[in-house]
Structure formats: C-alpha cells, structure tokens
Write a protein that holds these residues in place. Structure first.
Motif, mmCIF file in Angstrom:
data_model
loop_
_atom_site.group_PDB
_atom_site.id
_atom_site.type_symbol
_atom_site.label_atom_id
_atom_site.label_comp_id
_atom_site.label_asym_id
_atom_site.label_seq_id
_atom_site.Cartn_x
_atom_site.Cartn_y
_atom_site.Cartn_z
ATOM 1 N N ARG A 1 56.352 52.662 63.180
ATOM 2 C CA ARG A 1 56.732 53.165 61.953
ATOM 3 C C ARG A 1 55.793 52.806 60.918
ATOM 4 N NH1 ARG A 1 62.640 53.978 61.606
ATOM 5 N NH2 ARG A 1 63.726 53.075 63.282
ATOM 6 N N GLY A 2 55.475 53.973 60.147
ATOM 7 C CA GLY A 2 54.458 53.913 59.060
ATOM 8 C C GLY A 2 53.115 54.165 59.911
ATOM 9 N N CYS A 3 51.979 54.482 59.125
ATOM 10 C CA CYS A 3 51.070 55.051 59.674
ATOM 11 C C CYS A 3 49.798 54.302 58.761
ATOM 12 C CB CYS A 3 50.611 56.189 59.864
ATOM 13 S SG CYS A 3 49.403 56.664 60.631
ATOM 14 N N GLU A 4 48.662 53.406 59.136
ATOM 15 C CA GLU A 4 47.853 53.009 58.299
ATOM 16 C C GLU A 4 46.740 53.992 57.981
ATOM 17 O OE1 GLU A 4 45.242 48.698 58.115
ATOM 18 O OE2 GLU A 4 46.001 49.390 60.024
ATOM 19 N N HIS A 5 46.691 55.120 58.715
ATOM 20 C CA HIS A 5 45.680 55.992 58.334
ATOM 21 C C HIS A 5 45.865 56.427 56.629
ATOM 22 C CE1 HIS A 5 44.944 57.455 62.740
ATOM 23 N NE2 HIS A 5 44.333 56.195 62.397
ATOM 24 N N GLY A 6 47.106 56.532 56.301
ATOM 25 C CA GLY A 6 47.093 56.798 54.935
ATOM 26 C C GLY A 6 46.982 58.207 54.454
ATOM 27 N N CYS A 7 47.289 59.048 55.300
ATOM 28 C CA CYS A 7 47.232 60.544 54.510
ATOM 29 C C CYS A 7 48.256 60.867 53.700
ATOM 30 C CB CYS A 7 47.537 61.379 56.236
ATOM 31 S SG CYS A 7 46.529 60.971 57.677
ATOM 32 N N ILE A 8 47.804 61.375 52.582
ATOM 33 C CA ILE A 8 48.554 61.519 51.509
ATOM 34 C C ILE A 8 49.476 62.448 51.829
ATOM 35 C CG2 ILE A 8 46.794 63.209 50.513
ATOM 36 C CD1 ILE A 8 49.005 60.526 48.739
ATOM 37 N N GLY B 1 55.269 55.571 49.311
ATOM 38 C CA GLY B 1 53.744 55.567 48.729
ATOM 39 C C GLY B 1 53.029 54.342 49.659
ATOM 40 N N LEU B 2 52.525 53.383 49.052
ATOM 41 C CA LEU B 2 51.698 52.243 49.704
ATOM 42 C C LEU B 2 52.421 51.694 50.640
ATOM 43 C CD1 LEU B 2 49.927 51.294 46.497
ATOM 44 C CD2 LEU B 2 48.766 52.609 48.392
ATOM 45 N N ASP B 3 53.649 51.273 50.534
ATOM 46 C CA ASP B 3 54.598 50.841 51.721
ATOM 47 C C ASP B 3 54.142 51.222 53.023
ATOM 48 O OD1 ASP B 3 55.126 48.770 49.815
ATOM 49 O OD2 ASP B 3 57.358 49.507 49.852
ATOM 50 N N PHE B 4 54.177 52.992 53.234
ATOM 51 C CA PHE B 4 54.428 53.653 54.229
ATOM 52 C C PHE B 4 53.172 53.333 55.020
ATOM 53 C CE2 PHE B 4 52.881 57.415 56.577
ATOM 54 C CZ PHE B 4 53.875 57.699 57.341
ATOM 55 N N GLU B 5 51.700 53.274 54.378
ATOM 56 C CA GLU B 5 50.648 52.926 54.991
ATOM 57 C C GLU B 5 50.020 51.516 55.039
ATOM 58 O OE1 GLU B 5 47.246 54.376 52.040
ATOM 59 O OE2 GLU B 5 49.280 55.536 51.583
ATOM 60 N N ARG C 1 41.977 56.012 56.373
ATOM 61 C CA ARG C 1 41.532 55.196 57.515
ATOM 62 C C ARG C 1 41.697 55.867 58.832
ATOM 63 N NH1 ARG C 1 43.453 48.989 55.733
ATOM 64 N NH2 ARG C 1 42.740 49.202 53.589
ATOM 65 N N ALA C 2 41.704 56.968 58.624
ATOM 66 C CA ALA C 2 41.408 57.735 60.097
ATOM 67 C C ALA C 2 40.071 57.968 60.501
ATOM 68 C CB ALA C 2 42.188 59.207 59.828
ATOM 69 N N SER C 3 39.778 58.300 61.752
ATOM 70 C CA SER C 3 38.368 58.574 62.189
ATOM 71 C C SER C 3 37.846 59.536 61.237
ATOM 72 C CB SER C 3 38.314 58.938 63.523
ATOM 73 O OG SER C 3 38.864 57.870 64.437
ATOM 74 N N THR C 4 36.297 59.492 61.254
ATOM 75 C CA THR C 4 35.609 60.310 60.340
ATOM 76 C C THR C 4 35.841 61.921 61.077
ATOM 77 O OG1 THR C 4 33.555 59.982 61.302
ATOM 78 C CG2 THR C 4 34.020 58.526 59.437
ATOM 79 N N PRO C 5 35.743 62.982 60.146
ATOM 80 C CA PRO C 5 35.525 64.226 61.116
ATOM 81 C C PRO C 5 34.392 64.307 62.496
ATOM 82 C CG PRO C 5 35.599 64.713 58.717
ATOM 83 C CD PRO C 5 35.442 62.974 58.855
#
Length: 363
Positions: free
Chosen positions: A80-87, A103-107, A212-216
């Motif tokens: 649950r939640g995702c550290e990638h932080g996609c807005i 918001g910030l809690d989710f990531e 915090r997702a992998s770069t393109p």
C-alpha cells in the motif's frame, strides 16, 4: 491560511518527494495545516521526510473488479502506498482509508504484505478458483524501492510460476530485471507480459513528477533487456497529461519500439478525489507558466470538470482534444507495427497448487 504560506514550510522536508503538501484525507473530521511561527527558517529547519514501512497481514490478497473498461478482473498488490511519489497517481486517495494523507503520507508511510505469496497460493488452490490473468501493479508499483528489501513481488511470481498461472506486470522500475530468471521461462509458455510505464523522455520532467521512479533511460533499457529475453513487453504512456507530456507521445512509442516493445497503450490523466488538488498545487509550484493551460486542456477532455469517472471514457477522455490524442496514438501504432495485446496469455496450463492442510496423511 494561503497556500503560498504552507508550501515553503514543508519544502525542506519533502526534498525528493512528489507531493508538495500533506493534506488530511477526505474522511477526516478536521483539517490541519502547518504554519510558520516566525522562529525558525522554513527553508533550513526540520529533518528530511523518511520512509517508514508498516507490516500488514491481510486475510485475502486477490482483489476483484467488475469494471467494464478494464481488461482484467483480478489483481494482487504487495504494498500500500508507493515511494515512487508520482504526483498524478490515481491510487493516492486509497491512503485516506488508512486515516493517512494522500499527499506525502502516500509516498512515505508505506505498508508491506509479507504473507501475500502464502495467501495467493491458498486462494488459487481452491477447487472453485477459475484461472484468468492476474494483474500485478494496478494500484501501487510492485517494484517500488522497498521491494529490494522485502522481495514480496518475487515471492508472488514464484507462486504463479509454480502453478503456471498467467499474469501481467505494470511498473516504472528497472528492478523488474532482477526477476528475469523467473520471467523468461514463463514467457516461453505465454504466461507473462510486462508493461513498462514511460511517461516522458525528459529527465527533468520525470524527476519532478515521479521523483523516485527509474529514469526514462533506465526504463527504455529495461524494455530492451526484457525483449531480448523473449518477454512480451509493452510501453504504457500513462498518464498522458495534456499540455505537459502529450507532445512526446509518438517519440516515446518510437523509442520503445526500437528497443523491442510489441505493443503500446495510453491512459489520459485521471484526477479523482484529492488527486486533483494535489496535482494542481504541484503544477502551480513546478510549472507556473503553463499551469492554467494544462488544466484548461484537462477540463476540455472531461466535460469541463477536473475528472469524470464515467465508464468507457474515464481512461481516454472525450471531446476534440481527447479525440486528437487517440487519433495520434492509433496512427503511431499502425506506423510502428504495434500489435500484441497485454492480456493474450495462456490459461490452459494452470496447475492448481495442492491445498495446504494441517491434517496428517493416513499413509
């Protein structure tokens, strides 16, 4: 309190995060806002926001849906939640069910389900279970950074592999390459496909909206490695954000095709519940010069609203601008030769796991 007073106070604490704020969830009875009392410098005070992980032990793991516009009817989420932080993540509002902020809690306040593989084996071993492709990564990314430590997704894949159960993966991370040893033999039997989400080729834009997702570049390289291993790989341009990344649509598809992607799909930006305010706050801070135009275009694809959840159009929108994006996508698919669908997987090889039992055998 004005928003421009709130944002600087948390700016130092959210370095490397996607959301600019941490509002209370929609089910909370009260609202809390951070304030600057004049005693400390909001740009230098405070400690960086750290990720915490709470262990969760659910009683079931397969989530089912009857949505007419989804190509799958079951999914498994290890976290649950995702550290990638996609807005733009449409799953952010689910954190409100945990009395946490979307918001910030989710990531940063995440939940892991270490018993997921055990539950999955139990559920697919039931005599009443009917095999159909299971989708991994429909709510939060199965290969987000904490997967390196917990390896729950790998355990899930091992269960599915042992049972010859078809499944799909959706991710923004090249960590998926860690599991090539499991995925490659499954691909030979048409039991797996991987959807790599590539939203932009612009590193600066990617860093801002999915920090915090992998770069393109790493995602494109992952597509190439997956394709070389014989794993059917799709490029997912999701979401398309009008006025922000939609000019890159054809370029992303071309780059993915050159690296071996066999198909493509796109989804239009979705802004349900709290995501709308979070996205607009981020847009105003990050791209103030185009924020008004982006939201004007978004609303033109949603009947004048920020979001319309109507089945059939919620994924692709409606109106002239949405139709133009769809036309461009279809032309590019034909030009590039994209063909295979993500869920065309074998279901006739399924071998039901032996049901676990506490009763000893008579022999």
């Amino acid at each position: 309190m004005q928003n421009d007073q709130v944002i600087p106070f948390v700016k130092n604490l959210r370095r490397g995060r996607g959301s600019t704020v941490n509002p209370d969830g929609r089910f909370e009875s009260s609202r809390r806002d951070p304030i600057f009392d004049g005693w400390t410098d909001p740009e230098t005070s405070g400690q960086p926001l750290r990720t915490t992980v709470t262990i969760e032990n659910p009683k079931s793991i397969i989530s089912r849906n009857t949505s007419p516009d989804l190509p799958f009817d079951r999914s498994v989420n290890a976290y649950r939640g995702c550290e990638h932080g996609c807005i733009y993540c449409f799953a952010r509002p689910t954190h409100s069910y945990m009395n946490l902020s979307p918001g910030l809690d989710f990531e940063s306040r995440l939940f892991a389900k270490p018993n997921a593989a055990e539950l999955l084996a139990k559920e697919i071993s039931r005599p009443s279970y009917k095999c159909r492709p299971i989708a991994l990564g429909t709510n939060t990314d199965p290969y987000q950074p904490i997967e390196r430590e917990y390896a729950i997704t790998r355990e899930i894949i091992q269960v599915l592999s042992d049972a010859k159960h078809p499944f799909t993966i959706t991710t923004k991370s090249d960590l998926v390459l860690r599991d090539l040893d499991l995925l490659t033999p499954l691909a030979r039997e048409n039991l797996v496909s991987v959807g790599m989400s590539v939203t932009t080729l612009d590193r600066r834009l990617a860093r801002a909206m999915e920090p915090r997702a992998s770069t393109p570049g790493k995602r494109l390289s992952a597509i190439q490695e997956l394709a070389r291993a014989g794993i059917p790989t799709l490029v997912q341009i999701a979401p398309i954000i009008p006025g922000l990344n939609d000019p890159e649509l054809e370029h992303i598809m071309e780059e993915a095709r050159q690296r071996g992607a066999v198909s493509a799909l796109y989804l239009l930006l979705r802004l349900p519940h709290e995501v709308s305010a979070l996205f607009q706050q981020w847009l105003q801070e990050t791209y103030p010069d185009r924020a008004s135009r982006v939201m004007k275009l978004v609303r033109s694809t949603r009947g004048g609203k920020d979001y319309d959840a109507e089945f059939g159009t919620r994924m692709i929108g409606k109106g002239p601008y949405a139709a133009l994006i769809n036309h461009r996508f279809n032309l590019a698919c034909r030009h590039l030769g994209f063909s295979r669908r993500k869920y065309d997987l074998a279901t006739d090889l399924f071998q039901r796991p032996a049901a676990a039992t506490k009763q000893m055998s008579l022999f």
